[in-house]
Design a protein around this motif. Structure first.
Motif, PDB file in Angstrom:
ATOM      1  N   SER A  33      59.043  45.515  36.739  1.00 33.83           N
ATOM      2  CA  SER A  33      58.776  45.127  35.346  1.00 33.83           C
ATOM      3  C   SER A  33      57.308  44.767  35.164  1.00 33.83           C
ATOM      4  CB  SER A  33      59.654  43.928  34.972  1.00 33.83           C
ATOM      5  OG  SER A  33      59.337  42.825  35.792  1.00 33.83           O
ATOM      6  N   SER A  34      56.923  44.663  33.931  1.00 33.42           N
ATOM      7  CA  SER A  34      55.579  44.200  33.555  1.00 33.42           C
ATOM      8  C   SER A  34      54.466  44.975  34.239  1.00 33.42           C
ATOM      9  CB  SER A  34      55.422  42.706  33.864  1.00 33.42           C
ATOM     10  OG  SER A  34      56.454  41.970  33.287  1.00 33.42           O
ATOM     11  N   THR A  35      54.594  46.276  34.336  1.00 34.35           N
ATOM     12  CA  THR A  35      53.564  47.084  34.970  1.00 34.35           C
ATOM     13  C   THR A  35      52.377  47.220  34.017  1.00 34.35           C
ATOM     14  OG1 THR A  35      55.251  48.301  36.165  1.00 34.35           O
ATOM     15  CG2 THR A  35      53.079  49.314  36.040  1.00 34.35           C
ATOM     16  N   ALA A  36      51.195  46.817  34.493  1.00 35.21           N
ATOM     17  CA  ALA A  36      49.990  46.891  33.663  1.00 35.21           C
ATOM     18  C   ALA A  36      48.790  47.170  34.556  1.00 35.21           C
ATOM     19  CB  ALA A  36      49.787  45.581  32.908  1.00 35.21           C
ATOM     20  N   ALA A  37      47.803  47.844  33.983  1.00 35.40           N
ATOM     21  CA  ALA A  37      46.555  48.128  34.702  1.00 35.40           C
ATOM     22  C   ALA A  37      45.410  47.974  33.719  1.00 35.40           C
ATOM     23  CB  ALA A  37      46.591  49.541  35.268  1.00 35.40           C
ATOM     24  N   ARG A  38      44.371  47.242  34.143  1.00 29.21           N
ATOM     25  CA  ARG A  38      43.203  47.084  33.266  1.00 29.21           C
ATOM     26  C   ARG A  38      41.942  47.133  34.110  1.00 29.21           C
ATOM     27  NH1 ARG A  38      41.360  41.874  33.545  1.00 29.21           N
ATOM     28  NH2 ARG A  38      42.849  40.402  34.398  1.00 29.21           N
ATOM     29  N   GLN A  39      40.945  47.789  33.555  1.00 24.24           N
ATOM     30  CA  GLN A  39      39.672  47.926  34.250  1.00 24.24           C
ATOM     31  C   GLN A  39      38.824  46.693  34.006  1.00 24.24           C
ATOM     32  OE1 GLN A  39      37.564  51.561  33.443  1.00 24.24           O
ATOM     33  NE2 GLN A  39      35.863  51.032  34.781  1.00 24.24           N
ATOM     34  N   THR A  40      38.218  46.191  35.078  1.00 27.25           N
ATOM     35  CA  THR A  40      37.288  45.068  34.997  1.00 27.25           C
ATOM     36  C   THR A  40      36.045  45.467  35.776  1.00 27.25           C
ATOM     37  OG1 THR A  40      38.269  44.048  36.946  1.00 27.25           O
ATOM     38  CG2 THR A  40      39.107  43.321  34.830  1.00 27.25           C
ATOM     39  N   GLY A  41      35.087  46.029  35.097  1.00 34.43           N
ATOM     40  CA  GLY A  41      33.868  46.504  35.754  1.00 34.43           C
ATOM     41  C   GLY A  41      34.141  47.737  36.600  1.00 34.43           C
ATOM     42  N   ALA A  43      36.319  48.074  39.006  1.00 38.32           N
ATOM     43  CA  ALA A  43      37.616  47.967  39.662  1.00 38.32           C
ATOM     44  C   ALA A  43      38.708  47.921  38.605  1.00 38.32           C
ATOM     45  CB  ALA A  43      37.672  46.728  40.541  1.00 38.32           C
ATOM     46  N   VAL A  44      39.927  48.142  39.061  1.00 41.45           N
ATOM     47  CA  VAL A  44      41.093  48.062  38.187  1.00 41.45           C
ATOM     48  C   VAL A  44      42.064  47.064  38.811  1.00 41.45           C
ATOM     49  CG1 VAL A  44      43.105  49.314  37.308  1.00 41.45           C
ATOM     50  CG2 VAL A  44      40.863  50.411  37.316  1.00 41.45           C
ATOM     51  N   VAL A  45      42.543  46.129  38.006  1.00 40.76           N
ATOM     52  CA  VAL A  45      43.552  45.190  38.467  1.00 40.76           C
ATOM     53  C   VAL A  45      44.909  45.714  38.004  1.00 40.76           C
ATOM     54  CG1 VAL A  45      44.415  42.831  38.326  1.00 40.76           C
ATOM     55  CG2 VAL A  45      41.951  43.261  38.394  1.00 40.76           C
ATOM     56  N   ILE A  46      45.798  45.918  38.956  1.00 49.00           N
ATOM     57  CA  ILE A  46      47.142  46.430  38.677  1.00 49.00           C
ATOM     58  C   ILE A  46      48.113  45.284  38.923  1.00 49.00           C
ATOM     59  CG2 ILE A  46      48.890  48.114  39.349  1.00 49.00           C
ATOM     60  CD1 ILE A  46      46.391  49.770  40.461  1.00 49.00           C
ATOM     61  N   THR A  47      48.916  44.973  37.903  1.00 51.70           N
ATOM     62  CA  THR A  47      49.869  43.872  37.984  1.00 51.70           C
ATOM     63  C   THR A  47      51.269  44.416  37.720  1.00 51.70           C
ATOM     64  OG1 THR A  47      48.169  42.398  37.104  1.00 51.70           O
ATOM     65  CG2 THR A  47      50.418  41.570  37.088  1.00 51.70           C
ATOM     66  N   TYR A  48      52.244  43.927  38.475  1.00 54.27           N
ATOM     67  CA  TYR A  48      53.630  44.354  38.311  1.00 54.27           C
ATOM     68  C   TYR A  48      54.548  43.254  38.827  1.00 54.27           C
ATOM     69  CZ  TYR A  48      53.023  45.252  43.253  1.00 54.27           C
ATOM     70  OH  TYR A  48      52.731  45.103  44.581  1.00 54.27           O
ATOM     71  N   GLY A  49      55.790  43.312  38.417  1.00 55.02           N
ATOM     72  CA  GLY A  49      56.793  42.369  38.900  1.00 55.02           C
ATOM     73  C   GLY A  49      57.931  43.122  39.550  1.00 55.02           C
ATOM     74  N   ILE A  50      58.526  42.526  40.580  1.00 54.71           N
ATOM     75  CA  ILE A  50      59.726  43.099  41.195  1.00 54.71           C
ATOM     76  C   ILE A  50      60.815  42.030  41.211  1.00 54.71           C
ATOM     77  CG2 ILE A  50      58.657  44.951  42.537  1.00 54.71           C
ATOM     78  CD1 ILE A  50      58.588  43.122  44.956  1.00 54.71           C
ATOM     79  N   SER A  51      62.051  42.468  41.006  1.00 52.31           N
ATOM     80  CA  SER A  51      63.157  41.535  40.855  1.00 52.31           C
ATOM     81  C   SER A  51      63.712  41.028  42.173  1.00 52.31           C
ATOM     82  CB  SER A  51      64.282  42.196  40.053  1.00 52.31           C
ATOM     83  OG  SER A  51      64.758  43.339  40.750  1.00 52.31           O
ATOM     84  N   ARG A  52      63.434  41.719  43.262  1.00 57.41           N
ATOM     85  CA  ARG A  52      63.896  41.278  44.581  1.00 57.41           C
ATOM     86  C   ARG A  52      62.977  41.842  45.647  1.00 57.41           C
ATOM     87  NH1 ARG A  52      69.310  45.002  45.280  1.00 57.41           N
ATOM     88  NH2 ARG A  52      68.436  45.771  47.197  1.00 57.41           N
ATOM     89  N   PRO A  53      63.062  41.380  46.881  1.00 58.91           N
ATOM     90  CA  PRO A  53      62.139  41.853  47.913  1.00 58.91           C
ATOM     91  C   PRO A  53      62.177  43.376  48.057  1.00 58.91           C
ATOM     92  CG  PRO A  53      63.327  39.927  48.702  1.00 58.91           C
ATOM     93  CD  PRO A  53      63.961  40.328  47.400  1.00 58.91           C
ATOM     94  N   ALA A  54      60.980  43.969  48.183  1.00 55.43           N
ATOM     95  CA  ALA A  54      60.882  45.429  48.270  1.00 55.43           C
ATOM     96  C   ALA A  54      59.529  45.826  48.839  1.00 55.43           C
ATOM     97  CB  ALA A  54      61.068  46.061  46.888  1.00 55.43           C
ATOM     98  N   THR A  55      59.483  47.036  49.362  1.00 55.87           N
ATOM     99  CA  THR A  55      58.221  47.638  49.758  1.00 55.87           C
ATOM    100  C   THR A  55      57.690  48.371  48.536  1.00 55.87           C
ATOM    101  OG1 THR A  55      58.989  47.903  52.022  1.00 55.87           O
ATOM    102  CG2 THR A  55      57.108  49.235  51.356  1.00 55.87           C
ATOM    103  N   VAL A  56      56.452  48.095  48.157  1.00 52.04           N
ATOM    104  CA  VAL A  56      55.893  48.655  46.927  1.00 52.04           C
ATOM    105  C   VAL A  56      54.691  49.535  47.264  1.00 52.04           C
ATOM    106  CG1 VAL A  56      54.805  48.110  44.714  1.00 52.04           C
ATOM    107  CG2 VAL A  56      56.658  46.673  45.583  1.00 52.04           C
ATOM    108  N   THR A  57      54.691  50.726  46.679  1.00 51.94           N
ATOM    109  CA  THR A  57      53.563  51.640  46.794  1.00 51.94           C
ATOM    110  C   THR A  57      53.052  51.923  45.393  1.00 51.94           C
ATOM    111  OG1 THR A  57      54.551  52.680  48.739  1.00 51.94           O
ATOM    112  CG2 THR A  57      52.818  53.909  47.616  1.00 51.94           C
ATOM    113  N   VAL A  58      51.746  51.815  45.206  1.00 51.37           N
ATOM    114  CA  VAL A  58      51.116  52.118  43.916  1.00 51.37           C
ATOM    115  C   VAL A  58      50.341  53.419  44.092  1.00 51.37           C
ATOM    116  CG1 VAL A  58      49.479  51.355  42.166  1.00 51.37           C
ATOM    117  CG2 VAL A  58      50.981  49.693  43.288  1.00 51.37           C
TER     118      VAL A  58
END
Length: 124
Positions: A33-41, A43-58
């Motif tokens: 949930s809440s997947t978002a990406a925004r550029q700051t200079g 670099a890009v900050v990528i934010t996301y939420g997961i509902s339970r423990p998991a291996t995450v690949t972006v």
């Protein structure tokens, strides 16, 4: 469950028996949930939420769907909100040109459940 229809051929007696079992819905399914990406200079900050423990690949893809960069995927993360930073470089180290990119967050739990979420990113 995965086909639009099913067929069954009866035995020689012509009898057919069909049993439908309905159990309680499983709770605690994996959700990104809440997947978002925004550029700051530069670099890009990528934010996301997961509902339970998991291996995450972006995975960062260009608008044509070609993979530009893959981040994460090395360890199991706890449930909650996470963020990571992408340096606007491809896997081979070159800077990506300005344009639109797809940020795909893929999560897989230890029980095999896998989900994905995406966000669009405009790189300047």
């Amino acid at each position: 469950r995965t086909m639009p229809s099913y067929t069954y051929t009866a035995d020689a007696s012509g009898l057919r028996q069909f049993t439908l079992e309905i159990g309680p819905r499983e709770t605690g399914g994996l959700v990104v949930s809440s997947t978002a990406a925004r550029q700051t200079g530069d670099a890009v900050v990528i934010t996301y939420g997961i509902s339970r423990p998991a291996t995450v690949t972006v995975t960062i893809l260009n608008i044509a769907g070609r993979v530009q960069c893959t981040l994460g995927g090395r360890s199991v993360l706890p449930a909650g909100t996470h963020s990571l930073t992408w340096n606007l470089r491809t896997d081979n180290g070159t800077r990506v040109p300005a344009g639109r990119y797809v940020v795909r967050v893929s999560a897989s739990a230890e029980d095999g459940q896998a989900v994905q979420a995406s966000a669009i990113l405009q790189v300047r």
